[in-house]
Motif scaffolding. Structure first.
Motif, PDB file in Angstrom:
ATOM      1  N   SER A 136     -37.775 -12.396  -9.599  1.00 17.18           N
ATOM      2  CA  SER A 136     -37.550 -13.689  -9.714  1.00 17.18           C
ATOM      3  C   SER A 136     -39.144 -14.229  -9.030  1.00 17.18           C
ATOM      4  O   SER A 136     -39.635 -13.484  -8.551  1.00 17.18           O
ATOM      5  N   VAL A 137     -38.810 -15.376  -8.747  1.00 15.38           N
ATOM      6  CA  VAL A 137     -39.858 -16.182  -8.278  1.00 15.38           C
ATOM      7  C   VAL A 137     -39.573 -16.682  -6.866  1.00 15.38           C
ATOM      8  O   VAL A 137     -38.222 -17.027  -6.314  1.00 15.38           O
ATOM      9  N   VAL A 138     -40.666 -16.827  -5.454  1.00 15.15           N
ATOM     10  CA  VAL A 138     -39.888 -17.097  -4.388  1.00 15.15           C
ATOM     11  C   VAL A 138     -41.634 -17.672  -3.574  1.00 15.15           C
ATOM     12  O   VAL A 138     -42.534 -17.608  -4.443  1.00 15.15           O
ATOM     13  N   THR A 139     -41.388 -18.545  -3.057  1.00 18.03           N
ATOM     14  CA  THR A 139     -42.757 -19.482  -2.996  1.00 18.03           C
ATOM     15  C   THR A 139     -42.330 -19.600  -1.204  1.00 18.03           C
ATOM     16  O   THR A 139     -40.777 -20.691  -0.761  1.00 18.03           O
ATOM     17  N   PHE A 140     -43.122 -19.318  -0.324  1.00 19.58           N
ATOM     18  CA  PHE A 140     -43.035 -19.141   1.219  1.00 19.58           C
ATOM     19  C   PHE A 140     -43.122 -20.533   1.887  1.00 19.58           C
ATOM     20  O   PHE A 140     -44.389 -21.055   0.782  1.00 19.58           O
ATOM     21  N   ASN A 141     -42.927 -20.885   2.800  1.00 17.11           N
ATOM     22  CA  ASN A 141     -44.317 -22.617   3.314  1.00 17.11           C
ATOM     23  C   ASN A 141     -44.795 -21.722   3.980  1.00 17.11           C
ATOM     24  O   ASN A 141     -45.008 -20.837   3.697  1.00 17.11           O
ATOM     25  N   ARG A 142     -46.111 -22.456   4.087  1.00 13.32           N
ATOM     26  CA  ARG A 142     -46.631 -21.502   5.213  1.00 13.32           C
ATOM     27  C   ARG A 142     -46.897 -21.558   6.421  1.00 13.32           C
ATOM     28  O   ARG A 142     -45.772 -22.550   7.106  1.00 13.32           O
ATOM     29  N   LEU A 143     -46.945 -20.088   7.225  1.00 11.83           N
ATOM     30  CA  LEU A 143     -46.562 -20.253   8.189  1.00 11.83           C
ATOM     31  C   LEU A 143     -47.265 -19.431   8.983  1.00 11.83           C
ATOM     32  O   LEU A 143     -48.944 -19.928   8.702  1.00 11.83           O
ATOM     33  N   THR A 144     -47.228 -20.421  10.093  1.00 19.94           N
ATOM     34  CA  THR A 144     -48.398 -20.404  11.822  1.00 19.94           C
ATOM     35  C   THR A 144     -48.112 -19.068  11.801  1.00 19.94           C
ATOM     36  O   THR A 144     -47.249 -17.931  11.671  1.00 19.94           O
ATOM     37  N   GLU A 145     -49.571 -19.089  12.414  1.00 16.34           N
ATOM     38  CA  GLU A 145     -49.516 -17.272  12.988  1.00 16.34           C
ATOM     39  C   GLU A 145     -48.721 -16.882  14.214  1.00 16.34           C
ATOM     40  O   GLU A 145     -48.226 -15.869  13.742  1.00 16.34           O
ATOM     41  N   THR A 146     -47.690 -17.939  14.569  1.00 14.46           N
ATOM     42  CA  THR A 146     -46.634 -17.554  15.976  1.00 14.46           C
ATOM     43  C   THR A 146     -45.541 -17.367  15.040  1.00 14.46           C
ATOM     44  O   THR A 146     -44.699 -16.360  15.347  1.00 14.46           O
TER      45      THR A 146
END
Length: 191
Positions: free
Chosen positions: A123-133
């Motif tokens: 499967s291919v998963v893409t994460f959103n850009r995450l903040t350090e928080t």
């Protein structure tokens, strides 16, 4: 003739829950004791397959089917380990932030007197850009501990997923379509 009873070779409560979702209740749940260290230079696909086969082979049974699985999160050719600490969760999420990765889940089914069968689902998963928080708060939940890639798609990390192509249940830890197909081939009457 009744199908052989099933042993689940896994310590993952998620795999047991997923089996229950399609009406399968194993007669036993056992945790195989194998070395899960990747070999030097081993790529994610062969590693996932080797682990599932080794787990099924570690619990031979003359009168049961033995189902095993292994899930690997891969960033390129790199195998992300199961996070053992909050620091490893943070490291994994920083690496996956804003980027596409693969989740490979291999399953193996051992039956007495038959060659072991196995399947590998990618499967291919893409994460959103995450903040350090976001990363710190997720790590603080403890949910990523013990998970490949440091996250659980069926928990708080679901809010990070921008795109998924493939098997959702495979990303959770057990591809149900392929599992059901293997069990049907061994006489299990599944819905």
């Amino acid at each position: 003739m009744s199908p052989l009873p099933l042993i689940l070779a896994s310590s993952s409560p998620r795999r047991l829950t997923l089996l229950g979702q399609i009406g399968i209740v194993p007669v036993q749940v056992l945790s195989p004791d194998i070395d899960e260290t990747p070999r030097r230079g081993e790529l994610p696909r062969p590693y996932a397959a080797r682990m599932a086969l080794a787990k099924a082979a570690a619990l031979p049974s003359p009168d049961h089917l033995v189902l095993a699985a292994d899930t690997v999160v891969a960033a390129g050719r790199r195998i992300l380990p199961k996070a053992e600490t909050a620091v490893q969760v943070v490291e994994s999420l920083r690496l996956l932030s804003g980027r596409r990765h693969r989740v490979l889940t291999a399953i193996a089914l051992a039956a007495p007197g038959r060659a072991m069968q196995h399947r590998l689902v990618e499967s291919v998963v893409t994460f959103n850009r995450l903040t350090e928080t976001q990363i710190a708060r997720y790590a603080d939940t403890g949910e990523g501990i013990g998970k490949a890639g440091g996250y659980a798609i069926n928990g708080h990390a679901a809010s990070f997923i921008r795109f998924l192509s493939g098997s959702y249940s495979g990303v959770v830890g057990l591809p149900l379509f392929e599992t059901a197909q293997l069990l049907r081939g061994h006489g299990w009457d599944l819905p």
